[in-house]
Design an enzyme around this catalytic site. Structure first.
Site, short mmCIF file in Angstrom:
data_model
loop_
_atom_site.label_atom_id
_atom_site.label_comp_id
_atom_site.label_asym_id
_atom_site.label_seq_id
_atom_site.Cartn_x
_atom_site.Cartn_y
_atom_site.Cartn_z
N SER A 1 -11.17 -0.93 -0.70
CA SER A 1 -9.82 -0.68 -0.09
C SER A 1 -10.06 -1.12 1.37
O SER A 1 -9.13 -1.68 2.20
CB SER A 1 -9.30 0.60 -0.36
OG SER A 1 -8.82 0.82 -1.34
N HIS B 1 -3.77 5.95 3.40
CA HIS B 1 -4.47 4.69 2.89
C HIS B 1 -3.85 3.61 3.51
O HIS B 1 -4.62 2.80 4.03
CB HIS B 1 -4.31 4.85 1.29
CG HIS B 1 -5.12 3.68 0.73
ND1 HIS B 1 -4.98 2.64 0.44
CD2 HIS B 1 -6.51 3.98 0.25
CE1 HIS B 1 -5.85 1.84 -0.15
NE2 HIS B 1 -6.97 2.58 -0.44
N ASP C 1 0.67 -1.15 -0.05
CA ASP C 1 0.10 -0.06 0.04
C ASP C 1 0.77 1.25 0.11
O ASP C 1 2.06 1.28 -0.63
CB ASP C 1 -1.07 0.12 1.29
CG ASP C 1 -2.45 0.65 0.82
OD1 ASP C 1 -2.25 1.77 0.61
OD2 ASP C 1 -3.15 0.01 0.88
#
Length: 766
Positions: free
Chosen positions: A546, A209, A131
């Site tokens: 996600s 994220h 990520d």
């Protein structure tokens, strides 16, 4: 050649692009330096002698598979694609990020208690997160009470200007970063990417994220976590005792395919058990298996016993939008949980309208009431009424808008909620009411600006009030979280739908919470995200597949910790066959539109990690199954042999034949892409008993009207644990039946009285 008068300048007549050269399974030896030297020699052989100075590798792959990434001309890439050791060559595409209470909700839905079953779990499972990196100071990565790092761990904690080895601990045991990020061409943003230096040479997350997904999957238990008072409770990952290793292959602009492939290769070499990847290609530009970096890396990870879990994408609700749909990937859809964020609109006539958003406005019932206007009423000079109604940029008259609450519709999908909010706020509005049924299931975070989103029915009520009085007023109250919301779960509107790349495999596989998920984040650098007078929150609420992906990855790690000897496909099977298909009202799961959810929406259903610990039967899918699939799909035997790493590999008789794929792969679901009346389709499966000995399972069929489904045999007897039994499922259009054309859905369920093993099916009636 360009003559500048005094100098002659040579202009290169070609353009260098980053390419990935994939060479299949490792050829042996294993010495990284020797492998890199061989790659450099191969690269040197196709670069002109007068340009040898540019011979360099961006990445070298040598753990789970072999290959490299380098800057090449189109001609050089074509030359390498013909090399006897090369399987495929493809451009280094830009991949997209598929951007608490959720685990408690899953436990409630299962009907089981984690205290009893959770004692079987250990803390030696290692999760790899590919990520945007990690914020190591987050309390979600605290290692208090954890045992020493497993001796089998072979990874590293890479340092950078803002990241030290001391940032790793017994929880966050590894961190890597990769020095290239994609820089997409403006004219073709989804095709190729040129290798450029990363924004930061460090594993540290600058986006948020990666920290969010890592803490969702395996974050430690943190009590009293919240987002500015909302969603308060204990934040924890699905496998809070598991270890975390992060691989920073992405930035805010996305991820380069070559870096993601390198991250998967390193993760397998480091010794992870589960890899979570919340990124993927656009559904518009999907490629085949041998040019898809995630599919390639995941296949070789499976060969090494590592489960790869991926998000299915956010391009829903249209069909054929699911990505990361290779059969050796566990593909995840997103759902809601039993919590809603309610932003109430109080009208001047006393009516109250319930909307959805996450705002921290200073409006109150006892305070000032603000004039309420429709966007068309405050249009800028020469601005079309339709544009002002949609809050187009430049369409509102700031003098007319200042100090008022604006009501806008969303008849033009080109203008996002964020843009409408910025237009209203920039024009001096005190708030925005957005009338839009789309994405109403996903609360929009607006900071201190008052915003509420309502559906068309509630919107009609508000517009009627505006037209009924000379001086309409309203306030938009600060958001409140509403617990025990029903119905839940619901398939998220954005969640990508199947079928996938090959319609002989039902995708997505599974559904998990992905709407308004509270998890750790980085300190915000955007003042817009921080409400006035508040300190930065250590946690954020995000939505997307996600967020669903690390839920499943965490659940997989949880199952792996209880059953360390299970293969990746056994873990996937356990999660799929024990998934739930009813909501908290006891009714069948539905999509955000209210329609019944199908296998192409939710896969096998909403995952139930506690039930997955004791599935009764599993469907173990071997690497040989996947290699046979590639043969049936149409790849040449020589290509598949290189992928397999076996010198004597041969494709099965009958290949290529896409119609044989459904039976070639021992999958925990069934998809029949073509069924004609009078031409039955038969699919075989082999079940393995992982429950008690002397077990007898009986089959029941849930089939739509007009579809004849027969299971043979309809009873499976297992004398011992680990034994297997084969059965066939035949599909046909019932005689004289008026069955609708297109995909129909159902399930075959095996039960021994204690276990219920459900395998969904999708059949396309022609």
């Amino acid at each position: 050649m360009v003559n500048t008068g005094r100098f002659v300048v040579l202009v290169l007549a070609y353009r260098l692009l980053s390419y990935v050269v994939y060479m299949g399974s490792p050829s042996g030896g294993g010495d990284p330096e020797a492998v890199q030297a061989a790659h450099l020699q191969m690269l040197s052989s196709i670069v002109p002698s007068d340009e040898q100075g540019r011979v360099a590798l961006t990445h070298s792959y040598h753990h789970a598979f072999e290959g490299f990434a380098a800057a090449l001309t189109d001609k050089e890439a074509a030359a390498l694609s013909g090399h006897e050791r090369v399987v495929s060559v493809f451009k280094d595409r830009a991949l997209q990020l598929h951007t608490t209470r959720s685990w408690d909700f899953l436990e409630v839905q299962s009907g089981l208690q984690s205290g009893r079953l959770g004692r079987r779990a250990s803390g030696d499972v290692i999760m790899g997160i590919v990520d945007t990196g990690v914020w190591p100071e987050s309390p979600s990565f605290n290692d208090a009470g954890m045992r020493d790092v497993p001796a089998r761990w072979r990874g590293v904690c890479m340092e950078g200007p803002d990241f030290k080895k001391s940032n790793c601990n017994k929880k966050l045991i590894g961190a890597r970063f990769y020095g290239v990020q994609p820089e997409s061409s403006a004219s073709n943003a989804s095709s190729s990417a040129v290798a450029t230096p990363a924004a930061t040479g460090s594993p540290r997350d600058t986006v948020g994220h990666g920290t969010h997904t890592a803490s969702t999957a395996a974050g430690a238990v943190v009590s009293d976590a919240d987002y500015y008072g909302l969603a308060r409770g204990a934040a924890k990952g699905g496998a809070p005792s598991s270890r975390v290793a992060v691989y920073r292959a992405c930035s805010l602009g996305g991820c380069s395919a070559s870096a993601v492939l390198k991250a998967i290769d390193d993760a397998v070499g480091d010794g992870v058990d589960v890899i979570s990847i919340s990124i993927g290609m656009s559904s518009v530009f999907q490629s085949d298996f041998l040019t898809d970096p995630i599919a390639l890396g995941a296949l070789h990870a499976h060969q090494r016993g590592v489960l790869v879990v991926c998000s299915g994408g956010n391009d829903g609700p249209n069909p054929y939008t699911v990505v990361n749909s290779a059969p050796w990937i566990l593909t995840v859809a997103a759902s809601s949980i039993d919590r809603s964020f309610q932003s109430t609109i109080a009208l001047g006539n006393g009516d109250v309208v319930k909307g959805v958003a996450i705002n921290f406005s200073n409006h109150s019932l006892s305070g000032e009431q603000y004039p309420l206007v429709f966007g068309a009423q405050v249009a800028a000079h020469y601005a079309p009424v339709a544009e002002a109604s949609n809050c187009y940029p430049g369409s509102l008259d700031a003098q007319k808008v200042a100090g008022k609450i604006v009501v806008c519709v969303s008849t033009d999908p080109m203008v996002s909620r964020r843009v409408k909010k910025l237009v209203a706020e920039g024009s001096g509005a005190r708030g925005l009411v957005l009338i839009d049924d789309a994405e109403k299931d996903v609360p929009f975070v607006t900071g201190g600006f008052a915003l509420s989103q309502v559906g068309t029915d509630a919107g009609a009520q508000i517009l009627e009030y505006i037209n009924s009085t000379k001086n309409p007023t309203a306030v938009i109250l600060q958001t409140e979280d509403v617990g025990d919301f029903k119905p839940a779960p619901v398939v998220a509107s954005f969640s990508a739908r199947g079928p996938g790349l090959t319609e002989s495999i039902l995708k997505p596989d599974l559904m998990a919470p992905g709407v308004s998920i509270l998890a750790a984040t980085i300190p915000s650098t955007d003042s817009e995200d921080v409400p006035p007078g508040k300190k930065q929150s250590a946690y954020a609420i995000k939505s997307g597949t996600s967020m669903a992906c690390p839920h499943v990855a965490g659940a997989a790690a949880f199952v792996k910790s209880a059953h360390p000897g299970w293969t990746p496909s056994m873990i996937r099977s356990a999660l799929m066959t024990t998934a739930t298909t009813t909501n908290n009202l006891g009714k069948p799961l539905a999509s955000s539109t209210g329609a019944a959810a199908t296998g192409h929406d939710m896969g096998a259903g909403e995952m139930s990690p506690l039930r997955a610990l004791s599935p009764g039967l599993v469907f173990d899918t071997s690497t040989q199954d996947y290699l046979d699939l590639l043969c049936y799909y149409g790849y040449k035997e020589q290509q598949v042999r290189k992928i397999s790493g076996a010198a004597r590999f041969s494709c099965p008789a009958g290949a290529p034949s896409p119609d044989l794929i459904a039976s070639a792969v021992n999958y925990p679901s069934i998809s029949v892409p073509r069924l004609k009346r009078g031409r039955p389709a038969t699919v075989a499966r082999t079940a393995m008993n992982v429950g008690p000995s002397n077990a007898t399972y009986a089959a029941t069929v849930d089939a739509p009207p007009g579809l004849a489904v027969r299971v043979s045999p309809d009873r499976l007897v297992f004398s011992r644990r680990w034994t297997t039994a084969r059965y066939e499922v035949s599909f046909d259009v019932a005689a004289a039946a008026a069955v609708s054309k297109g995909y129909v859905h159902g399930a075959v369920t095996w039960s021994d009285g204690a276990h219920s093993v459900r395998t969904p099916f999708a059949v396309n009636v022609l």
